[in-house]
Design a protein around this motif. Sequence first.
Motif, mmCIF file in Angstrom:
data_model
loop_
_atom_site.group_PDB
_atom_site.id
_atom_site.type_symbol
_atom_site.label_atom_id
_atom_site.label_comp_id
_atom_site.label_asym_id
_atom_site.label_seq_id
_atom_site.Cartn_x
_atom_site.Cartn_y
_atom_site.Cartn_z
ATOM 1 N N PHE A 1 0.702 -1.341 -0.082
ATOM 2 C CA PHE A 1 0.015 -0.129 -0.607
ATOM 3 C C PHE A 1 0.892 1.424 0.406
ATOM 4 O O PHE A 1 0.140 2.604 -0.421
ATOM 5 C CB PHE A 1 -0.930 0.468 1.411
ATOM 6 C CG PHE A 1 -1.776 -1.374 1.277
ATOM 7 C CD1 PHE A 1 -2.664 -1.499 0.815
ATOM 8 C CD2 PHE A 1 -1.267 -1.833 2.267
ATOM 9 C CE1 PHE A 1 -3.652 -2.474 0.730
ATOM 10 C CE2 PHE A 1 -1.844 -3.274 2.440
ATOM 11 C CZ PHE A 1 -3.264 -4.187 1.816
ATOM 12 N N ASN A 2 2.005 1.153 0.126
ATOM 13 C CA ASN A 2 2.729 2.171 0.101
ATOM 14 C C ASN A 2 3.837 2.888 -1.041
ATOM 15 O O ASN A 2 4.482 3.645 -0.704
ATOM 16 C CB ASN A 2 4.200 1.865 1.720
ATOM 17 C CG ASN A 2 5.308 1.034 2.305
ATOM 18 O OD1 ASN A 2 5.049 0.196 0.866
ATOM 19 N ND2 ASN A 2 6.161 0.605 3.388
ATOM 20 N N ILE A 3 4.211 2.141 -1.804
ATOM 21 C CA ILE A 3 4.412 2.482 -3.125
ATOM 22 C C ILE A 3 4.242 4.043 -3.330
ATOM 23 O O ILE A 3 3.309 4.053 -3.500
ATOM 24 C CB ILE A 3 4.096 1.605 -4.367
ATOM 25 C CG1 ILE A 3 5.030 1.885 -5.597
ATOM 26 C CG2 ILE A 3 2.476 1.621 -4.496
ATOM 27 C CD1 ILE A 3 4.919 0.512 -6.214
ATOM 28 N N ASN A 4 5.143 4.536 -3.715
ATOM 29 C CA ASN A 4 5.207 6.383 -3.846
ATOM 30 C C ASN A 4 4.132 6.635 -3.067
ATOM 31 O O ASN A 4 4.289 8.218 -3.142
ATOM 32 C CB ASN A 4 4.778 6.103 -5.824
ATOM 33 C CG ASN A 4 5.122 5.985 -6.256
ATOM 34 O OD1 ASN A 4 6.482 5.392 -6.454
ATOM 35 N ND2 ASN A 4 4.607 4.956 -6.910
ATOM 36 N N ASP A 5 5.100 6.833 -1.789
ATOM 37 C CA ASP A 5 3.659 7.092 -0.905
ATOM 38 C C ASP A 5 4.549 7.952 -0.330
ATOM 39 O O ASP A 5 5.060 7.572 1.022
ATOM 40 C CB ASP A 5 2.912 6.471 0.587
ATOM 41 C CG ASP A 5 2.559 7.030 1.281
ATOM 42 O OD1 ASP A 5 1.917 8.452 1.366
ATOM 43 O OD2 ASP A 5 1.447 6.521 2.034
ATOM 44 N N GLY A 6 5.267 8.894 -0.794
ATOM 45 C CA GLY A 6 6.289 10.258 0.519
ATOM 46 C C GLY A 6 7.470 10.272 0.239
ATOM 47 O O GLY A 6 8.646 10.758 1.127
ATOM 48 N N VAL A 7 7.763 8.870 -0.623
ATOM 49 C CA VAL A 7 8.894 8.809 -0.971
ATOM 50 C C VAL A 7 9.543 7.870 -2.882
ATOM 51 O O VAL A 7 8.709 8.318 -3.360
ATOM 52 C CB VAL A 7 9.180 7.328 -0.429
ATOM 53 C CG1 VAL A 7 9.836 6.846 1.251
ATOM 54 C CG2 VAL A 7 8.292 6.048 -0.645
ATOM 55 N N GLY A 8 10.824 7.856 -2.086
ATOM 56 C CA GLY A 8 11.517 7.786 -3.903
ATOM 57 C C GLY A 8 11.240 9.298 -4.982
ATOM 58 O O GLY A 8 11.386 9.990 -4.549
ATOM 59 N N ALA A 9 11.420 9.056 -5.675
ATOM 60 C CA ALA A 9 11.559 10.396 -7.344
ATOM 61 C C ALA A 9 10.128 10.732 -7.249
ATOM 62 O O ALA A 9 10.597 12.318 -7.940
ATOM 63 C CB ALA A 9 11.964 9.221 -8.855
ATOM 64 N N MET A 10 9.288 10.954 -6.631
ATOM 65 C CA MET A 10 7.795 11.670 -6.842
ATOM 66 C C MET A 10 8.012 12.291 -5.658
ATOM 67 O O MET A 10 7.469 13.972 -5.382
ATOM 68 C CB MET A 10 6.723 11.216 -6.439
ATOM 69 C CG MET A 10 6.713 10.261 -8.382
ATOM 70 S SD MET A 10 6.455 10.939 -9.528
ATOM 71 C CE MET A 10 4.746 12.184 -9.556
ATOM 72 N N PHE A 11 9.416 12.117 -4.586
ATOM 73 C CA PHE A 11 9.282 12.875 -3.311
ATOM 74 C C PHE A 11 10.852 12.902 -2.869
ATOM 75 O O PHE A 11 11.261 12.602 -2.087
ATOM 76 C CB PHE A 11 8.460 12.410 -1.812
ATOM 77 C CG PHE A 11 6.885 12.350 -2.427
ATOM 78 C CD1 PHE A 11 6.705 13.721 -1.992
ATOM 79 C CD2 PHE A 11 6.484 11.024 -3.081
ATOM 80 C CE1 PHE A 11 4.177 13.609 -2.028
ATOM 81 C CE2 PHE A 11 4.765 10.817 -2.992
ATOM 82 C CZ PHE A 11 4.478 12.310 -2.870
ATOM 83 N N PRO A 12 11.780 13.486 -3.800
ATOM 84 C CA PRO A 12 12.984 13.569 -3.443
ATOM 85 C C PRO A 12 13.470 14.768 -2.513
ATOM 86 O O PRO A 12 14.494 14.630 -1.896
ATOM 87 C CB PRO A 12 13.536 14.324 -4.998
ATOM 88 C CG PRO A 12 12.448 14.424 -5.419
ATOM 89 C CD PRO A 12 11.542 14.252 -5.227
ATOM 90 N N ASP B 1 11.981 5.427 -8.721
ATOM 91 C CA ASP B 1 10.062 5.938 -8.441
ATOM 92 C C ASP B 1 9.206 4.006 -8.396
ATOM 93 O O ASP B 1 10.361 3.500 -8.436
ATOM 94 C CB ASP B 1 9.399 6.355 -9.979
ATOM 95 C CG ASP B 1 9.725 5.604 -11.235
ATOM 96 O OD1 ASP B 1 10.332 4.811 -11.560
ATOM 97 O OD2 ASP B 1 8.471 5.906 -11.888
ATOM 98 N N GLY B 2 7.961 4.373 -8.824
ATOM 99 C CA GLY B 2 7.983 2.527 -7.836
ATOM 100 C C GLY B 2 8.031 1.373 -8.770
ATOM 101 O O GLY B 2 8.207 0.388 -8.469
#
Length: 450
Positions: free
Chosen positions: A217-228, A247-248
């Motif tokens: 459920f937490n993929i891309n959730d406040g982390v990763g390339a979408m939230f550098p 990203d995911g």
Amino acid sequence: MTERKYFGTDGVRGEVGGTTINAEFALRLGYAAGRVLARKRRQDGRGRPALIIGKDTRISGYMLESSLEAGLSAAGVDVLLAGVVPTPAVAYLTRALRLEAGIVISASHNPFQDNGIKFFSGQGMKLPDEIESEIEAAIDEPLDCVGSADLGRARRLEDSAGRYIEFCKSTFPNELDLSGLSIVVDAANGAAYHIAQHVFRELGAEVHAIGCTPDGFNINDGVGAMFPQHLAEVVRERGAHLGIALDGDADRLQMVDSTGRIYNGDELLYAIVCDRMTQHPVDGVVGTLMTNFGFEKQMQALGIGFERAKVGDRYVLENMQKHGWLYGGESSGHLLCLDLHTTGDGIIAALQVLTAMRRSGLQLADLVKSLKMYPQKMVNVPLTPGLDWQHHDGLSRARSEVEAALGERGRVLIRASGTEPKLRLMVEAEDEDLAEQGIQKLLAVNLTNA
């Protein structure tokens, strides 16, 4: 190309439980793809086809994987199940294992509620349009099943992650290593959670992993390339030299230096291209409509050809292949190095930036110092349904006035969103005030009428 009912520019994507991303549709899609690919294989006299399926960490991936597997088996196609692996890993494994095609179950940078299904050809590239069109036409045909003796078999590819790790490492020069570097790797709780950290660690770096505890459920959730920004904070807190954010599905890259400065796809592509120029001539580079104007100007200064493609790595790749160019990418971090891989790959792109740093002895900030990024002002405005914005007198007049004021000092981009009823306005200029003046002039246009 005729209008598609299901396929977009990057396969089928949508909210789980919607009209396409559900168990029944995935079953039909698997059967349709299996029929088309099996027929093509028989016509070529090459026997039973085999495909590989990979997925990211979304909870819905299990459902879609099972449905696709059942549909493919019913069509007489063998299936290899790679489990959770990055999108570019499926492209690599499809090609390395000489398979007919590869399937990725992922919605890339989207939240967990969404998912998608896309295909790679046996060459590790996006399926040709004509094959996708055949599959699309077959989806709504009656669902059937081959005889029991002809059913496809399925098996797990237990070492898929290990094979891909070794492939990624092979793209880093043998004479170099990453010893002495402290790197924070953020895998976005996505498909590279069990892969990315090992690649950099096995090349000698000290690695601190974040975004590597997926729960479905937490993929891309406040982390990763979408939230550098999160990665930047961790890099500063730990006193690391660099941060790498994927990203995911791990085909997108952003990087951070020790000060917390974030580097986007344009800057990273520039670092790669400049390094390649020390090894061999670079004829041209492909960007997109969103690539910073400063990047284009710098390519001109270096005597390198540059073209803009529509937004989307598919279009970047098509343009690169048309020219025979090896390098291209998007500001969002989809970076392609066709001398190493057939598709965009976040881990491999990061390794090429690290190659540039190691080969030159320079820090990332120094590698891109000569690239002047132009300030961008971007605004989304509501688009009245049915309004012909491309021939809107007021908007056309305002655009002409802004472009005249900018001259060679910037550019204007106006495009409709492909996903929502909005018009995207952007003005780039060599200084922020000039960009702000331009965007305000565009915003002053009344778009409720012609």
